[in-house]
Design a protein around this motif. Sequence first.
Motif: not given
Length: 420
Positions: A179, A183-184, A205, A273-274, A279-280
């Motif tokens: 993740l 996504f990061g 989150s 930031q996601w 996802i966070g």
Amino acid sequence: MLLHEASPERIQKAVKAVGRIYDFYMIVEKGRPLSAEQMERMVLRFFEARQFGNSQLGWTAVSRNTAIDDYRYVMEFTDFAAGNFGHTPINPLELKLVSDLGIKEQQLLNSKMAIKKTWDKNYHLQPTTQEAQGIVATRKSKMPRKKNKKNRRPKHFPPDRVLDIIRATPSIRDKLYLLLLFFGGLRKSEPFHLFVTDIRIIDGSAVVRLADPEEGKYDWEEKFAGKQSGSRLQFLKQRYDLGPRSKLSVEHPLHAGWKGMVYENDRNEVTMQWLVPAIGEYFAHLHKEYMQQHRNHVKDDHPYYFINTRDDDSFGTPLKMSNMDKSFYRSAKRIGLRANQYGVNPHGARHFFGYFCATHLRLKIELTQVLMRHAYLSSTEVYYHLGIEVARRELEAGQKLLADSIPSFCQSMKKFANRG
């Protein structure tokens, strides 16, 4: 250039490039005194201003190859100024042995010599040159390279398989790692520098803090000395008698590189930031499970977030990058992907991040640069890839807008096409 009989067109381009760097220095950089290192960074900013445009100077974007030509003309001018007036060159030339060059550089040099032999009437004098004696002049810092005109396939992980590989990963710890990459936008080595305290849950989150493993500021508390403040390097030494993983030799099993990034404050840290807020929240859920099942049971031997979770003597020790690489490829194999496929590697996840910003979020490249923590736009450009499906949708939308706004023109075009 005049001495070497350069073409009038090339001389004109070089003169314009020198004029542009002067304008950039006086208007954008305010004509401030610069050290040699600052000069080098300034010229890289000039290169990006040429490539992507600059509103202060009224410059519009040009092709990367045109920007590189201007960059090189500026280099040649500073070499001339250094040789004739004692000025400091921005990117000085230095002599190197051919044997010290990389394989690709040696191959390029050999191919140039082979081509030169076909046209140079004075090639018979080649044995007397430095090149023939195994010495070449190269720039101290790497020069921007022109793009290969051949079509290149995108380097990003297959977008439609991202969620599949995360689902196919059985370990909670390994899901957390993926993740962060997908996504990061983290580089594959960066998660290995995270401390447990770098992960916080706020309003459901996960908030992830990235900090320089050596110079990042850190606050901690000692049992008898009380509150302490210093660098992460100092914290690791004082509390655990350890050094940052970036300082270990490349051969060390716990080595993890750190390429650097643009930080958001003087503490040399930045908040990740996601790409997608959900996802966070998902990361926060997995984080709680990971802490309860594994990380909370580790004695205070080190501060690192990612640990070995096997039920043996290695439990609780800092996780090695090689372990996570193996996990990644095992998960890829579970969903039918092979390691030799384009983009199927941990760094392909960071390329997916850039692709997602461009194709799905439709973010400007300048904003993507901030999210990917790059110092230069040219670094972001490598990752910023707009999918053909988006271009097709935009074209269709434009065609519909054209048909709705000026139907008579479209009808005329149809008649013209039918007649043809």
